[in-house]
Structures are given as C-alpha cells and as structure tokens.
Write a protein that holds these residues in place. Structure first.
Motif, PDB file in Angstrom:
ATOM      1  N   PHE A  15       0.821  -1.208   0.000  1.00  0.00           N
ATOM      2  CA  PHE A  15       0.000   0.000   0.000  1.00  0.00           C
ATOM      3  C   PHE A  15       0.860   1.265   0.000  1.00  0.00           C
ATOM      4  O   PHE A  15       0.704   2.167   0.822  1.00  0.00           O
ATOM      5  N   ASP A  16       1.781   1.312  -0.956  1.00  0.00           N
ATOM      6  CA  ASP A  16       2.599   2.495  -1.168  1.00  0.00           C
ATOM      7  C   ASP A  16       2.823   2.648  -2.662  1.00  0.00           C
ATOM      8  O   ASP A  16       2.152   1.987  -3.467  1.00  0.00           O
ATOM      9  N   MET A  17       3.749   3.494  -3.059  1.00  0.00           N
ATOM     10  CA  MET A  17       3.968   3.737  -4.480  1.00  0.00           C
ATOM     11  C   MET A  17       4.438   2.474  -5.201  1.00  0.00           C
ATOM     12  O   MET A  17       3.952   2.140  -6.284  1.00  0.00           O
ATOM     13  N   VAL A  18       5.375   1.751  -4.592  1.00  0.00           N
ATOM     14  CA  VAL A  18       5.852   0.507  -5.192  1.00  0.00           C
ATOM     15  C   VAL A  18       4.726  -0.525  -5.245  1.00  0.00           C
ATOM     16  O   VAL A  18       4.558  -1.243  -6.240  1.00  0.00           O
ATOM     17  N   GLY A  19       3.943  -0.589  -4.179  1.00  0.00           N
ATOM     18  CA  GLY A  19       2.821  -1.515  -4.161  1.00  0.00           C
ATOM     19  C   GLY A  19       1.803  -1.207  -5.243  1.00  0.00           C
ATOM     20  O   GLY A  19       1.277  -2.119  -5.897  1.00  0.00           O
ATOM     21  N   GLY A  20       1.528   0.066  -5.462  1.00  0.00           N
ATOM     22  CA  GLY A  20       0.591   0.442  -6.514  1.00  0.00           C
ATOM     23  C   GLY A  20       1.090   0.048  -7.890  1.00  0.00           C
ATOM     24  O   GLY A  20       0.333  -0.477  -8.718  1.00  0.00           O
ATOM     25  N   ALA A  21       2.380   0.296  -8.143  1.00  0.00           N
ATOM     26  CA  ALA A  21       2.953  -0.107  -9.426  1.00  0.00           C
ATOM     27  C   ALA A  21       2.907  -1.621  -9.593  1.00  0.00           C
ATOM     28  O   ALA A  21       2.640  -2.132 -10.691  1.00  0.00           O
ATOM     29  N   THR A  22       3.143  -2.343  -8.501  1.00  0.00           N
ATOM     30  CA  THR A  22       3.077  -3.806  -8.544  1.00  0.00           C
ATOM     31  C   THR A  22       1.676  -4.281  -8.893  1.00  0.00           C
ATOM     32  O   THR A  22       1.496  -5.198  -9.704  1.00  0.00           O
ATOM     33  N   VAL A  23       0.673  -3.662  -8.300  1.00  0.00           N
ATOM     34  CA  VAL A  23      -0.710  -4.018  -8.610  1.00  0.00           C
ATOM     35  C   VAL A  23      -1.015  -3.736 -10.084  1.00  0.00           C
ATOM     36  O   VAL A  23      -1.624  -4.567 -10.776  1.00  0.00           O
ATOM     37  N   GLY A  24      -0.593  -2.577 -10.577  1.00  0.00           N
ATOM     38  CA  GLY A  24      -0.850  -2.238 -11.971  1.00  0.00           C
ATOM     39  C   GLY A  24      -0.206  -3.203 -12.940  1.00  0.00           C
ATOM     40  O   GLY A  24      -0.825  -3.627 -13.928  1.00  0.00           O
ATOM     41  N   VAL A  25       1.035  -3.587 -12.661  1.00  0.00           N
ATOM     42  CA  VAL A  25       1.722  -4.559 -13.520  1.00  0.00           C
ATOM     43  C   VAL A  25       1.029  -5.912 -13.448  1.00  0.00           C
ATOM     44  O   VAL A  25       0.785  -6.565 -14.469  1.00  0.00           O
ATOM     45  N   GLY A  26       0.696  -6.354 -12.230  1.00  0.00           N
ATOM     46  CA  GLY A  26       0.047  -7.653 -12.075  1.00  0.00           C
ATOM     47  C   GLY A  26      -1.297  -7.730 -12.765  1.00  0.00           C
ATOM     48  O   GLY A  26      -1.599  -8.708 -13.461  1.00  0.00           O
ATOM     49  N   VAL A  27      -2.115  -6.703 -12.603  1.00  0.00           N
ATOM     50  CA  VAL A  27      -3.432  -6.678 -13.237  1.00  0.00           C
ATOM     51  C   VAL A  27      -3.302  -6.656 -14.755  1.00  0.00           C
ATOM     52  O   VAL A  27      -4.014  -7.381 -15.469  1.00  0.00           O
ATOM     53  N   SER A  28      -2.391  -5.849 -15.274  1.00  0.00           N
ATOM     54  CA  SER A  28      -2.239  -5.725 -16.724  1.00  0.00           C
ATOM     55  C   SER A  28      -1.745  -7.021 -17.351  1.00  0.00           C
ATOM     56  O   SER A  28      -2.308  -7.504 -18.343  1.00  0.00           O
TER      57      SER A  28
END
Length: 331
Positions: A188-201
């Motif tokens: 739940f931080d900037m790195v976590g958000g990028a990780t979620v975006g990559v995983g979802v995509s």
C-alpha cells in the motif's frame, strides 16, 4: 496488524521480534517440493489436463516455423483454420529455455527440459511471494509461528500442484500474478501500486478469466481513495500509471499491427487495452500532482489518444487519432 498504516516506525517496533524471511521462504519451498513430489509419484499429474498437451504443441510450432504473432493451428479446421486466443506470454519462457538448450540436447529434448524446469521456477517465485505477503501482514514471531505457517500450507495442495513439472498451461502464472497483486496491496505504497498495476495488466493479457478479480481489485482501490484511506492517493496513482504504461507495451508485444483495433473473443484485445489505459489515465489525472487536470501536454496527449477510438469523427477512427495528435503536434 492492520493492512493500512504500515510505517517505518511500526517496522522498527517489530524488527527485534520478526521472523526470519529467508528461513520461512525455504520452509515454504520445501513444502511445495514435497507436494510436487507426491504429485509426480502417480501416473498422471493431479491437475494435468489436455490444455498442457495443446500448450506443448503451441511451443513446438513456435520453435519450428510459426511466427510470434501466428496463433493458428493448421491441424484444426472448422471449416477455417482455428486461431487460438491463448497468449504468447506463456510460451515465451518455454521457448527461450528450449532455444538456449537446443545446441546441447537437440530440439525435442530441450523442449522436454523446459517443460519440466519452468513450472517449478514459478513455484519458487510463488513461495517467496507467499512469505512476502505474510511478512507484511504478520511481521512478528508471535503473529506467525512456524506451526501456523505449516497449517496454512497444508491446505494448499491444489495450488502447489499447478507448479509440477509438465504443468505448462497458464494457470500457474496466473496464480503468481494474482499473488503479486496481493503483495502490492499489502505494501500500500507507491511501489505496491505499481506492482498491482503490472500484475493486473499482465494477468489480463495472459487470460481473461481473471478479469473480474482484476476489476474488483481496481474498484476496491478506488473505494479506498473515496473513503480517504491514508496512502490511497499515492497507491491508486501509481497503479494507474503502471496500467497506463503496461497496456500499450503488452499490445505491441502480443498483437500484430494489423489487429490493433480489432476485438477478439477470449483474447487480450483493444477493449481490454482501452479499459486499462483509460483507468490509468483517469487515475493519474485525478490522483497525481504532476498530471492534475492534464496540465502536462504529454499526459493530455495520452488521454486524448486513449479516448480516440470512442470519439466520433467525420474521418472515422483514424481521423480521431489525427485530431488528438494535431491538438499538440500540429499534424
């Protein structure tokens, strides 16, 4: 420990009583290895099915003569040649390993080695992600003793069997990607958000069966911003940026230029790309200071391009794209 509000201060509080990350990771890997050994002791894989054989055929066709974008199966006609909706992202690691070993073992033997090596590698990644998520949620020894960890693992045989050698369909990678999304949420931080975006995509590009889960994930993250959860602005903004970056990259990698604007059944295509990029642009626009109200010309151009296929134009879709570009570039 609460999911939100993980700070460096709270991390220091439990650092003296935290459980060893790599020791727990090794334990999980060993448990996965035991389950895989049990799976291999039978005549057939417990989770194995006909899709593994068809995936093997796809990899062999890719290594022989068919091109990267050629998903046709000439031996299947009904009455036209069958075009598979499956993603080349799954074939890539098997083809890479087989190509690297071809000189030493020959094509068929190298393909067989690739089919046996790559799923367990994904299993190791899966194990590390499990421990990474647990480390975020239960950082102290009192929160997660070894017996509790073993209790969690013992009820997961069907998940572990997806990583048995020869289980080469896309399900194991989808499990890893979904767990990657969970890990991003646990940060739940900037790195976590990028990780979620990559995983979802990437998960959407691999197979559309996870699309409902991905959609619910993005909706839930949006709700955290609506209810003003601490860190939600940064989290959702970085998720949007990752989706915005990944969707066109995946389009270039997986879709031939002639089919950029077509819709494909059960396959990653323009509607999915539009959904991901539209979410990315909107979240970046609303939640990041550098893109607020699209004052940045580049962000504004991305926004207009993402909306171009749905914007009416006298010259059709291409005209809408030219109009979007001419706004900034004078085309």
């Amino acid at each position: 420990m609460a999911l939100f509000g993980w700070t460096k201060a709270s991390q220091r509080e439990v650092s003296n009583d935290s459980w060893p990350f790599w020791l727990y990771s090794l334990l999980v890997v060993c448990v996965v290895a035991v389950y895989i050994t049990v799976d291999l002791s039978g005549d057939t894989l417990h989770n194995g099915d006909i899709d593994d054989q068809l995936r093997g055929l796809f990899v062999r066709l890719l290594l022989s003569s068919s091109g990267w974008y050629d998903l046709s199966l000439p031996m299947v006609r009904g009455p036209e040649i069958y075009i598979s909706p499956w993603s080349r992202l799954i074939d890539a690691p098997y083809a890479t390993i087989a190509f690297a070993l071809h000189y030493f073992f020959g094509q068929e033997r190298s393909i067989d080695i690739a089919f046996k090596v790559w799923p367990p590698i994904l299993g190791v990644i899966f194990s590390i992600l499990i421990v990474s998520v647990l480390k975020r949620l239960y950082p102290s020894k009192a929160d997660l003793p070894v017996k509790t960890l073993l209790g969690l693992l013992i009820v997961m045989p069907y998940a572990f069997w997806e990583f048995s050698p020869g289980r080469i369909d896309h399900h194991n990678l989808q499990i890893v990607l979904l767990l990657l999304v969970v890990y991003g949420i646990s940060r739940f931080d900037m790195v976590g958000g990028a990780t979620v975006g990559v995983g979802v995509s990437v998960s959407t590009a691999v197979g559309l069966e996870t699309l409902p889960i991905s959609a619910l994930t993005l909706i839930a993250l949006s709700c955290t911003w609506v209810f003003d959860v601490r860190g939600s602005r940064t989290m959702l903004g970085s998720t949007g940026i990752a989706c915005l970056v990944m969707s066109p990259m995946l389009m270039l990698v997986l879709i031939p230029p002639a089919h950029y604007w077509t819709m494909s059944a059960d396959a990653f295509s323009m509607p999915d790309i539009q959904a991901l990029s539209g979410f990315g642009v909107k979240r970046s626009e609303d939640l990041t200071p550098w893109a607020k109200r699209r004052t940045d010309p580049f962000i504004d151009l991305l926004f207009r391009l993402s909306q171009a296929p749905f914007r009416p134009s006298a010259e059709g879709r291409n005209g809408a794209f030219r109009e979007a570009c001419s706004y900034h570039l004078g085309w």
